[in-house]
Design a protein around this motif. Structure first.
Motif, mmCIF file in Angstrom:
data_model
loop_
_atom_site.group_PDB
_atom_site.id
_atom_site.type_symbol
_atom_site.label_atom_id
_atom_site.label_comp_id
_atom_site.label_asym_id
_atom_site.label_seq_id
_atom_site.Cartn_x
_atom_site.Cartn_y
_atom_site.Cartn_z
ATOM 1 N N TRP A 1 0.825 -1.206 0.000
ATOM 2 C CA TRP A 1 0.000 0.000 0.000
ATOM 3 C C TRP A 1 0.863 1.261 0.000
ATOM 4 O O TRP A 1 0.509 2.263 -0.622
ATOM 5 C CB TRP A 1 -0.950 -0.006 1.190
ATOM 6 N N TRP B 1 3.650 1.514 -1.491
ATOM 7 C CA TRP B 1 4.068 1.664 -2.891
ATOM 8 C C TRP B 1 2.937 2.207 -3.748
ATOM 9 O O TRP B 1 3.147 3.038 -4.625
ATOM 10 C CB TRP B 1 4.549 0.311 -3.423
ATOM 11 N N VAL B 2 1.718 1.757 -3.476
ATOM 12 C CA VAL B 2 0.574 2.227 -4.265
ATOM 13 C C VAL B 2 0.360 3.722 -4.083
ATOM 14 O O VAL B 2 0.145 4.461 -5.051
ATOM 15 C CB VAL B 2 -0.695 1.446 -3.868
ATOM 16 N N GLY C 1 5.173 5.700 -7.465
ATOM 17 C CA GLY C 1 4.019 5.039 -6.878
ATOM 18 C C GLY C 1 3.065 4.539 -7.947
ATOM 19 O O GLY C 1 2.904 5.155 -9.003
ATOM 20 N N LEU C 2 2.417 3.412 -7.683
ATOM 21 C CA LEU C 2 1.527 2.807 -8.676
ATOM 22 C C LEU C 2 0.392 3.747 -9.056
ATOM 23 O O LEU C 2 0.083 3.930 -10.245
ATOM 24 C CB LEU C 2 0.969 1.493 -8.133
ATOM 25 N N LEU C 3 -0.246 4.359 -8.059
ATOM 26 C CA LEU C 3 -1.359 5.260 -8.347
ATOM 27 C C LEU C 3 -0.901 6.471 -9.141
ATOM 28 O O LEU C 3 -1.557 6.875 -10.113
ATOM 29 C CB LEU C 3 -2.008 5.704 -7.031
#
Length: 248
Positions: free
Chosen positions: A130, A132-133, A140-142
């Motif tokens: 999370w 990382w998201v 970050g993934l998002l």
């Protein structure tokens, strides 16, 4: 009392001790005893040294009269529990159970197994995913989606909207337990009820409304109570993901 009745009563007591005895011991040692100890310690002056000098009401007096964050903390807790419970732990879990029982059995079992992976993983690993998201940088993934797909500036959910992050993190992993409970309850509904509803011309939504949901009344009540208590004591994901909040 006749010998047969006396022997039957003795057998019932022995069975009670054999089957429920270990569970009652574990319940008393790991659940009831800590609650009693916590209540007693709340009326003492025990500090970081763990030394108890006297019994006092100073803890409650300080909490009610001098802790200006009490009402805010209670309000945030109420929002967190109500939103996570209503959106994810019951509603979304019920939706997952309905979908995975409507598709072929093997496909539904595979989807449930994949959804259970975060619950089976260590809390630290799940929290790191999370982090990382919601990383505020472009890695970050998002933000990779926000920046490169929608051509928008990077967002910092972890510091600007920490409550949303912990609701999502707790919700997605909390929905897995409800999914299993509701799936098991749906599988236990007699098949002839579904066949009779289809013969009467009921569609999928009508079957869910008039056959499935009434049979899930007690599982839904159980999940509501169980998840409410679980969310009230939720701590590890909040600490690992937000480190106590943006102002800590």
């Amino acid at each position: 009392m006749p010998d047969f009745a006396r022997a039957q009563l003795r057998r019932q007591r022995i069975n009670f001790g054999l089957f429920l005895g270990p569970a009652l011991v574990l319940l008393a040692v790991f659940f009831v005893a800590p609650v009693i100890i916590d209540v007693i310690l709340a009326f003492t002056d025990m500090g970081r040294t763990l030394a108890v000098g006297k019994f006092t009401l100073e803890n409650f007096e300080r909490m009610v009269t001098r802790d200006t964050r009490l009402l805010g903390a209670l309000g945030i807790t109420f929002i967190f529990v109500l939103t996570t419970l209503g959106v994810f732990n019951v509603t979304f879990a019920l939706l997952l159970a309905l979908v995975t029982t409507a598709v072929p059995r093997r496909l539904g079992a595979f989807f449930r197994a994949v959804w259970l992976l975060p619950r089976m993983s260590p809390s630290v690993v799940y929290a790191l995913l999370w982090l990382w998201v919601v990383d505020p940088n472009e890695r970050g993934l998002l933000n990779q989606i926000v920046v490169h797909v929608f051509d928008m500036p990077a967002i910092d959910l972890r510091n600007n909207h920490p409550l949303l992050v912990i609701i999502l993190a707790n919700g997605f992993i909390g929905a897995s337990l409800g999914m299993l409970i509701f799936t098991s309850a749906i599988r236990s509904i007699p098949e002839h009820l579904f066949h009779a509803a289809r013969v009467d011309g009921a569609g999928s939504l009508a079957i869910v409304r008039h056959v499935t949901l009434p049979a899930l009344r007690w599982p839904i009540s159980y999940m509501t109570i169980h998840q409410s208590l679980s969310l009230l004591v939720s701590f590890e994901y909040i600490l690992l993901i937000t480190a106590g909040g943006p102002y800590s």
